[in-house]
Each structure stands twice: as C-alpha cells, then as structure tokens.
Design a protein around this motif. Structure first.
Motif, short mmCIF file in Angstrom:
data_model
loop_
_atom_site.label_atom_id
_atom_site.label_comp_id
_atom_site.label_asym_id
_atom_site.label_seq_id
_atom_site.Cartn_x
_atom_site.Cartn_y
_atom_site.Cartn_z
N VAL A 1 -7.63 6.41 -11.24
CA VAL A 1 -6.72 7.29 -11.76
C VAL A 1 -5.23 6.93 -11.00
CG1 VAL A 1 -5.82 9.80 -11.66
CG2 VAL A 1 -8.36 9.08 -12.12
N THR A 2 -5.19 6.52 -10.01
CA THR A 2 -3.75 6.15 -9.41
C THR A 2 -3.21 5.05 -10.06
OG1 THR A 2 -4.41 7.34 -7.29
CG2 THR A 2 -2.68 5.51 -7.17
N PHE A 3 -4.04 4.15 -10.16
CA PHE A 3 -3.52 3.08 -10.88
C PHE A 3 -3.09 3.33 -12.43
CE2 PHE A 3 -6.29 -0.75 -8.80
CZ PHE A 3 -5.27 -0.72 -7.81
N ALA A 4 -3.73 4.27 -13.11
CA ALA A 4 -3.40 4.49 -14.48
C ALA A 4 -2.31 5.34 -14.21
CB ALA A 4 -4.70 5.60 -15.03
N HIS A 5 -2.01 6.29 -13.27
CA HIS A 5 -1.00 7.19 -12.95
C HIS A 5 0.54 6.29 -12.86
CE1 HIS A 5 1.82 10.28 -11.48
NE2 HIS A 5 1.81 9.45 -10.24
N LEU A 6 0.13 5.24 -12.13
CA LEU A 6 1.25 4.21 -11.83
C LEU A 6 1.78 3.58 -13.18
CD1 LEU A 6 0.32 2.71 -8.28
CD2 LEU A 6 1.91 4.87 -8.78
N ALA A 7 0.74 3.21 -14.05
CA ALA A 7 0.97 2.33 -15.19
C ALA A 7 1.78 3.24 -16.03
CB ALA A 7 -0.33 1.90 -15.72
N GLN A 8 1.32 4.63 -16.28
CA GLN A 8 2.08 5.36 -16.94
C GLN A 8 3.49 5.92 -16.54
OE1 GLN A 8 -0.44 9.24 -17.00
NE2 GLN A 8 -0.79 8.60 -19.14
N SER A 9 3.48 6.27 -15.11
CA SER A 9 4.88 6.92 -14.84
C SER A 9 5.80 5.70 -14.57
CB SER A 9 4.58 7.47 -13.62
OG SER A 9 4.15 6.72 -12.57
N ARG A 10 5.25 4.42 -14.14
CA ARG A 10 6.47 3.66 -13.88
C ARG A 10 6.32 2.44 -14.79
NH1 ARG A 10 4.66 2.57 -7.56
NH2 ARG A 10 4.92 4.48 -6.71
N GLY A 11 5.67 2.22 -15.85
CA GLY A 11 5.80 1.55 -17.13
C GLY A 11 5.07 -0.03 -16.72
N TYR A 12 4.20 0.04 -15.90
CA TYR A 12 3.47 -1.08 -15.46
C TYR A 12 2.71 -1.63 -16.68
CZ TYR A 12 4.92 -0.14 -11.01
OH TYR A 12 5.78 -0.01 -9.69
N VAL A 13 2.35 -2.84 -16.74
CA VAL A 13 1.51 -3.48 -17.79
C VAL A 13 0.17 -4.21 -17.55
CG1 VAL A 13 3.60 -4.18 -19.13
CG2 VAL A 13 2.36 -5.91 -17.80
N LEU B 1 0.89 -1.15 0.15
CA LEU B 1 0.06 0.02 0.01
C LEU B 1 0.88 1.19 -0.11
CD1 LEU B 1 -2.86 1.42 0.18
CD2 LEU B 1 -2.61 1.09 2.74
N GLY B 2 1.74 1.27 0.89
CA GLY B 2 2.77 2.58 0.88
C GLY B 2 3.59 2.86 -0.53
N THR B 3 3.54 1.77 -1.10
CA THR B 3 4.56 1.91 -2.52
C THR B 3 3.60 2.13 -3.58
OG1 THR B 3 6.00 0.02 -1.78
CG2 THR B 3 6.26 0.61 -4.01
N TRP B 4 2.11 1.88 -3.27
CA TRP B 4 1.21 2.00 -4.40
C TRP B 4 0.55 3.43 -4.32
CZ3 TRP B 4 3.42 -1.20 -6.88
CH2 TRP B 4 3.13 -1.71 -7.97
N ASP B 5 0.65 4.06 -2.93
CA ASP B 5 -0.22 5.01 -2.48
C ASP B 5 0.12 6.45 -3.13
OD1 ASP B 5 -2.55 6.53 -1.64
OD2 ASP B 5 -1.60 6.65 0.47
N GLU B 6 -0.40 6.70 -4.23
CA GLU B 6 -0.26 8.05 -4.85
C GLU B 6 -1.49 8.46 -5.08
OE1 GLU B 6 2.63 9.05 -7.38
OE2 GLU B 6 4.07 7.53 -6.84
N PHE C 1 -2.50 -2.61 -12.97
CA PHE C 1 -1.19 -3.19 -13.70
C PHE C 1 -0.13 -3.35 -13.02
CE2 PHE C 1 -2.71 -0.82 -17.95
CZ PHE C 1 -4.15 -1.21 -17.64
N VAL C 2 0.72 -4.07 -13.44
CA VAL C 2 1.83 -4.63 -12.63
C VAL C 2 3.13 -4.44 -13.35
CG1 VAL C 2 0.00 -6.56 -11.70
CG2 VAL C 2 1.61 -6.98 -14.05
N PRO C 3 4.12 -4.47 -12.40
CA PRO C 3 5.67 -4.65 -12.75
C PRO C 3 6.01 -5.81 -13.44
CG PRO C 3 5.52 -4.82 -10.48
CD PRO C 3 4.10 -4.67 -10.91
#
Ligand code: ADP
Ligand code: MG
Length: 875
Positions: A560-572, A292-297, A644-646
C-alpha cells in the motif's frame, strides 16, 4: 540500601552469582534498586551515566564501588545496556524480605541479551532485531542463520560468496545485534571477529554453543531436505543458544524465504552503505537521509519492517518482482480507498511482537485486547482485498490476513470489554470466563461490604462518629479512634498501635472479616494467575499463525505504501525483464529528488542490450557524477524491490549482483593505504562479478600517484569491459582514459554540462555524451572558499601547465590538452620562472658562432646552478 555491616555477606552472595554467570553484567536486586559492585559498578556508571558511590564493606574500611538503577525503571536501563551490546543477568529477591531469616534468597530470574529480548521498551523501535549465527569456513563458502525472535522469522543460507567477505555480505541486510560465531577447524577466536566488530561497533559477539541435534529442532526449523551441512550447523547452533536463553519461544520460530520464492539481488555490505539504503554512510549524522527514510510512509510496525527488509533484500527474479508490481498497480487502481486502508492499518498493533511476548510470557493484559482488535482489523482488510480479478499476490495476501481459527472468538469471550493493565475492579477476565475467579471476587466484595457495615455498627454502638476502619501493610485492618474519644472505646477492642493523634484497635469480628478479605484476595490472585497461564497456553498454540498474519499485515502495508508513493509522487512502474538493458528516461535520484524538488535535474540512462554496457563519466568535481551513479543503483534497487520509480520510463534487465564503491575512503586510517584498500575492493568485485552484475565505481585509481592509478584504472576498465562484461558506470578524473574508452566497442564517455559565466561556472547537472577535458578545479576551490591569494597562485600555475602541454592534432579532439611533465613542473617549486629561461627563449642559436654558443651555454649554466649547489661538473 544495605547498611554497611550487611555489605560483606551481600557481596559474597553477589560474587557467587557472578561466578555462575560469567560474561554477564549482573544486576543485583537490593530493596528498590538493582545494584552492581566493583568493576561492574564502574562500568554501569560509565555506560548509563549513573552515580558511582562507594561503601565500606568491612571493619578495615575497604571501600567497594557501587552503582545501581531504580527497579521501576530497569527496562529502560536494560534497553540502553543491550543497545551497547551487553548481556545482562537480572538477579531478583525470590523470598519476602520480611520473612527471610538472614540474607534474602536471590536468584537470576532473567537473562537479557541484545538478540533475545522481546519487550518493546528494551527494543526501542519497530525495526527488526536479529540474532545471527555464522559458520566460518576454513576455506570455501560459509553459512549463516539469522532470527528475529520478536517476529518469529528465521532466515538461513549459504553465504553470498566465499570467505569472510561472503559472510559479511550475507549478514549486511540483517544488521545483527548479536552474532554467535563458530570457526571451522581449531578453536580460538575466528579471524572474522575483528571484521564483525568493525562492521557493527555495538554488536555482541560470542562463540556459538554446541549445536543441538537435528531431532531437537522445532518443526518450523527442521530442514525439509537438501540444506547444506553448514547451514544446518548454523541453525542448530542458533537453536542451542535460544534453548538456553529463550526456550519458550524456540518452538514457534519458523524459516521464512528471504528471496520470496525466487532469487535475491545481492548487495554486499559496502554497497548497502554506499547507496545509503537503510543507514546513512556516516552513522553519526542525524540528518543523514536514507532511501528507507525517504520511502517510509508505512503506517504500522510490521509494515516498516517489511519495507526495510524489501529495500535491503531486493529480488532477482522476474516473476517474483512482477507479482509485487502487479499488486502495487492493482492497489494504485483502487484509488481513494487506499487512504481508508492506511488509516485502518495504522490502528493495527505490532501483532508479531505481541505473539512473541505471549510465548515469552512477557505480555501485558492490555496487549491481548489489542491483539484481538488488530486481528479483526487485519481480517476485515483481507476480506475487502479479496475481490474479483485481483492479482495472485493480493489474493494470497487476503488469505494470509485471516485470523487464526477461533483465536478472536476465544479472546473476545475471555477478556473484558476494555482490558487494563492493572487488574482493576473488572479484573483480567470477562465475568463468566473463570468461575473460580468470579467466586473469589464475590467473596471479596461481600467481605469488604461487611467491613463497611462493621464500621457503621461500631460507630453507632460506641457513639464515636469519627471511628474509622483503616488498613496498613504492617498491621493490616484496624479501628482508629482519635485521642479525645478514647474513653468511649468498647471493651472488646484490643489495642494494637499508637500513633500521633490516635490509637488503633482490633476485634474478633474485625479479624474474622479481615481474614476473609485477605483470603479472597489471595484467592483472586492465585486463580487469576492460573487462568492467565491457561489463557496464554491457549494463545500459544496460535503464535506461529499470528506471526504469519503479522507478516501479511507488513506486506500489505508495504505494498500500500508503494502504491501510495506511486500515486502521490507520480512514480512509474518499471519494466523488469531478463534482458541486459538499463534504460531510464528522466530518472531522478530517489532521495535528492525529494530534498531538492524542482531544482533536481533528471537524467537519462542508456545501457542497451548488445550495445553499450559501460559508461565512463568525466568532468569537474561537484558536477553530479557520484549522484548520478547512486541514482542508477538506487533505481535498480527500487525496481527489484517491487517499487515504482521516480522516472518517466524505466526498463531494467535483471541485476543479480550490485557492486558500489564510492570514494574508497572506508578503511583509510585502519592501517591500510588507500590504494591498497581500493585495489583489494576492486579485486573483490572482479572476482565476484559476472555479466548480470551492475558495477558502480567512483574515482577508480584515485588512491595513488598519477600514472600507477591511470594504468590500473585503465586495466580495470578494460577487464570489466572485455572479461566481466557487466553493466557498469565509472567516474574518473583521468581524462587520459577517455581516448581509450573510445576504442572499446561497448563503452562510451559522458560528462555533465557546465556553463561558464562571467562569475565563474554553473553546474547544470545535465548528462551529455562525450568526454570533457576541463576539471574547473580552481573554480570549485573558489566555491569552497579557499583564499583569493592562493587561488590566484593556482591559476598562474595552471596556465603554465596548460601552455607546456602538447596539443595533439587528432581529428576527434582538437584543442584537447594532455598534461605532460605535470610532476616535473609541480616539483620545480617556485611558480616564478628562473631568469635564464627567459634568456634562453630570446636566444637565436642560428645567429651564434660555435665559440659564442659554447660561451653562452657555459654562462647560462653557471647562472642556473645555485651557488651552494654541487660543483661536480665545473671544469
Ligand atoms: P561529483 O561526484 O561530480 O563531484 P556530486 O554527484 O557529488 O558531484 O554532486 C555534487 C552536488 O551537486 C550534489 O551534492 C548535489 O547537490 C548537486 N547535484 C548533483 N546532481 C544533481 C542533479 N541531477 N540535479 C541537481 N543537483 C544535483
Ligand atoms: Mg563524486
């Protein structure tokens, strides 16, 4: 502070209240403090670190301990008390001390328990705050209900499995602050209570009250149909508790589907902990980083709650997961607009909690202003979301973000442009909203102006330029004339008070204006209070709707956070289907990947439908086994939560239950042997798991001596492979198992690559097929900093062990060493050989006569037998 003489009656009053509120910590208002006495004072001093004093209560000089907190800071202290699991009754002075005859009347005006607070200052953060009720079965499956009254969400269901374990597992994701338990059958403390206490050290536990009737349940809780009897009981007991503690909120609570219309991936309490999804394994570790701490944006309070809820309650339904993924993907495709949406979501206040505070009548005026603007922002975002061809989830969300009918307009018309907390000159309402308030305000303004005019008139008439109108609490309004001017005071002034440098007076006219000022202020107060209550009653009707909007805001923020993480961290986007595949290319551990960056080594996972479903990991400590197993578990959790996942690619066949046991150290020190703990945990898993489960077992069979552990580990592995048929990853240090794994059709060995260099070994953290026989224990011990001397000794011993092992000449594993006689060698004590061994080695039996042989044997035996040893065989 009471004077000592007054303490005895005060204490009697206090004891009376205590008697009516058993089990509560009573905070007793005395002047500017909330006081406690006696044992409670000691407790308060200890828990809050406030000063413990003592006062004589009677003529005999018996001293009573006292401890208190200042009234203006009471919310902060309440927060700390409920965090620690106390139930507090606030006892206030309910009449004005100035007019009281004798002791001031005091009554409990508020009861605060960990699960029934709505104030942000007591709650501390935006996290969910759950109050749960459990029905513990004599046998079979229990039931639970859990409510967060701060957001209006009510969840319920049958337990995840039978018995206490099943109930604890259902509750785990809620992490309740307060649990009401009721045991089936005879009364007394339910045996689950100690387990709850262990699981949640600061939880408040209480026997559940008698249930209210079905008919008394509010509409949002009335079970449509087919709710199991246990669930209905849990509901009705929980409702009974709320009726006693937060009756105003009860009508607005509503059942929410925990599984978003499908099924839920069941994570039991231990799995939640071992995967460190929302709490670090060691709760005292401030640096413990969680999923959660790592995903919580997230940017809003409802968003943070939703994300936490999704990660701890992943789904197990292909359609529901795909709906979230479609939404995330559509948001990813919106690209640059996401940043703008995040900025606007950030400005949305915690709508759900404001609504709950409205219902609970603990809302501040300014919060209604932000409720209005937050609803406007949410609706505007919903409008932008509603575009052609949007996935169903986003279209539904757009609808859910619409503000409740007429509420925004109503608030806009009622509230001033910018609300302030203290009713300033503009007051609580926009002029025109409350005509009676406006009239009293006008009257007050006129009277104040007249008072100013009177001051000027009297200055001019008397010629005293320094004559002033003043005000104080005790005497009200007065004229003040300083000593040098007293001679010129007019005859219609009446003396009221003498102060150091001046005299104070009143007059008929002054009293008349004063009366009008006070009367209009009182008028404002009562009119405002009445209109405020009316306004809140109006908003009340919308509370459930605001709760819904707030959840929609949370969902939008989480997506939106999932989308933002996918975008900024390149998750699939992972493919989630009904197969039993678990295929990942270049998978990364979601948390370590963020911490290590480039240094993290990605790995594949290859569990195929109808092919391999079990992977057995061997290899040295520190090579990456546990990390890899957690990684696979976390990727499944993320995928089924809709994230999305790393990884480069992931295909995940739906998992319905995830079991993770790491280290098996949980209950050691609680009186059970580690082997016993491990076996009961394994038993638990084997009972519950099926072919849709994923099992992650780290170091099976570790808790016992070599051969027991090996045998059990083997049997466990075999059972999972043949009977359970779950997908599984197992790590073991029993190299002997690897041979056996080869005989299982759907299992395979793997290990992590290690490079041996001149200065020792380097862990490459790269997963490679096949078993390894090296454990590099001594190298690891060197890395860990054990003394060189000790390491040299260990190396000597290791060489001997290896040389005495048989080297089977199997076709597959040439040179593999299977340690035998391990214990015998270890138990021989000294690392140095006995000299007779060397002699034996040099002896050639073929060149000895019978007589020589028997003499040599006797001689060797004599020398091998310690002098003080038993001599039973000497003949
Ligand atoms: P084991 O369970 O085999 O003893 P761990 O999984 O605990 O080993 O890993 C030990 C350490 O190795 C971890 O703390 C981490 O720092 C590092 N590590 C593990 N896997 C990786 C990896 N894939 N990439 C980089 N470092 C890793
Ligand atoms: Mg490990």
């Amino acid at each position: 502070m009471p004077d000592p003489g007054a303490l005895t009656p005060l204490l009697e009053q206090y004891e009376g209240v205590k008697a009516r509120y058993p089990g509560h910590l009573v905070l007793f208002r005395v002047g500017d403090f909330y006081e406690t006495f006696g044992e409670d004072a000691r407790l308060l001093a200890r828990e809050l670190d406030v000063v413990l004093t003592a006062r004589s209560a009677d003529a005999q000089g018996v001293r009573t301990p006292m401890a208190g907190v200042p009234h203006h800071a009471v919310e902060t202290y309440l927060g700390r008390l409920v965090q620690k699991g106390y139930k507090v009754a606030l006892c206030d002075q309910v009449e004005d001390a100035r007019f009281a005859k004798g002791l001031v009347r005091r009554e409990v005006t508020r009861v605060v328990t960990p699960g029934t607070v709505v104030e942000d200052r007591i709650l501390g953060g935006p996290e969910h705050n759950f109050l749960a009720s459990i029905v513990v079965p004599a046998e079979g499956t229990g039931a639970y209900a859990a409510v967060d009254i701060t957001t209006g969400e009510w969840y319920h269901g049958l337990a995840d499995g039978p018995g206490h374990e099943g109930l604890l597992s259902s509750l785990a994701a809620f992490h309740p602050r307060e649990v009401l338990w009721s045991a089936a059958g005879k009364g007394g403390v339910a045996p689950i209570v100690p387990a709850l206490r262990r699981e949640y050290p600061s939880v408040r536990l209480e026997p559940a009250p008698e249930p209210i009737s079905e008919a008394e349940l509010p509409a949002g809780l009335r079970s449509e149909s087919g709710v199991a009897a246990g669930v209905a009981e849990a509901d009705r007991r929980l409702a009974a508790y709320l009726r006693a503690t937060q009756p105003r909120l009860l009508p607005y609570l509503a059942v929410v589907d925990r599984a978003a219309g499908g099924r839920r991936l069941i994570l039991d309490a231990k799995t939640l902990r071992h995967l460190e999804i929302n709490r670090p394994m060691n709760p005292d570790d401030p640096k413990g980083v969680t999923l959660l701490g790592t995903w919580d944006e997230t940017v809003s309070a409802p968003g943070r709650r939703t994300l936490a809820f999704w990660l701890t309650n992943p789904l197990a339904d292909v359609a529901a997961i795909a709906a979230r993924q479609d939404a995330v993907q559509a948001l990813v495709e919106r690209g640059a607009v996401l940043a703008d949406w995040r900025a606007r979501l950030r400005s949305v206040p915690d709508l759900g909690r404001i609504a709950s505070r409205v219902a609970g009548r603990r809302v501040r005026p300014a919060e209604l202003g932000s409720l209005r603007s937050g609803l406007e922002t949410a609706q505007a975002l919903g409008d932008e979301l509603r575009a052609d061809g949007e996935p169903a989830r986003l279209a539904t969300l757009a609808g859910a973000l619409r503000a409740p009918n007429g509420l925004v307009e109503f608030l806009a018309a009622a509230l001033p442009e910018s609300s302030v907390d203290a009713s300033g000159p503009d007051g609580l309402f926009r002029p025109g909203h409350a005509p009676d308030v406006d009239r009293w305000r006008d009257a007050e303004r006129d009277a104040v102006a007249e008072m100013a005019a009177l001051e000027r008139t009297e200055q001019e008439a008397s010629g005293i330029r320094t004559l002033k109108v003043g005000y104080n609490q005790v005497f009200g309004y007065y004229f003040e004339v300083t000593k040098p001017h007293l001679a010129r005071v007019p005859p219609h002034f009446r003396r009221r008070q003498t102060v150091a440098q001046a005299e104070r007076f009143t007059s008929d006219r002054l009293e008349e204006i004063e009366h009008r000022i006070l009367e209009s202020r009182e008028g404002i107060r009562t009119a405002e209070a009445a209109r405020w209550e009316e306004l809140l009653n109006e908003v009340d009707r919308h509370v459930p709707a605001v709760h819904r909007v707030s959840r929609a805001v949370g969902e939008l923020d989480a997506l939106v956070t999932f989308a933002h993480l996918a975008q900024s961290r390149g998750y699939v986007r992972p493919t989630v289907d009904d197969s039993s595949a678990l295929v990942v290319r270049d998978g990364r551990h979601p948390v370590l990947d963020r911490l290590l960056g480039e240094a993290f080594v990605p790995n594949d996972t290859d569990l195929e439908p109808d092919g391999r479903r079990m992977l057995v990991l061997t290899g040295p400590n520190m090579s990456g086994k546990s990390t890899y197993m957690r990684q696979v578990g976390l990727l499944v959790v993320l995928a089924q939560a809709g994230s999305f996942v790393p990884a480069k690619f992931a295909r995940i066949g739906l998992v319905t239950q995830l079991f993770t046991r790491m280290g098996f150290t949980d209950e050691i020190g609680r009186g059970k042997s580690s082997f016993m703990v491990e076996m009961s945990e394994v038993a638990e898993i084997l009972r519950a798991a099926d072919d849709r489960s994923l099992i992650l077992l780290d170091e099976v069979g570790r808790g016992t001596s070599t051969f027991d552990g090996l045998a059990i580990a083997w049997a466990t592995l075999r059972h999972i492979h043949d009977a359970t048929r779950a997908r599984s990853l197992l790590a073991t240090h029993y190299h002997q198992l690897t041979d056996l794994v080869r005989s299982l059709a759907a299992a395979e060995n793997a290990h992590f690559a290690v490079r041996e260099g001149p200065d020792g070994i380097v862990f490459l953290h790269r997963l490679v097929p096949g078993a390894t026989d090296r454990s590099y224990g001594v190298h690891v011990a060197r890395l860990a900093g054990l003394p060189e001397g000790l390491l040299a000794e260990a190396e000597r011993l290791l060489k001997r062990l290896e040389s005495e092992s048989v080297v089977p000449a199997t076709s597959k594993g040439a040179g593999r060493r299977t340690p035998r006689f391990t214990q015998a060698v270890l138990l021989s004590g000294s690392a140095d050989e006995h000299p007779v061994v060397d002699e034996l080695r040099r002896l050639d039996p073929d060149r000895l006569t019978g007589e020589e042989a028997s003499r040599t044997l006797r001689e060797l035996k004599r020398r091998a037998t310690p002098p003080a040893g038993p001599a039973e065989d000497e003949r």
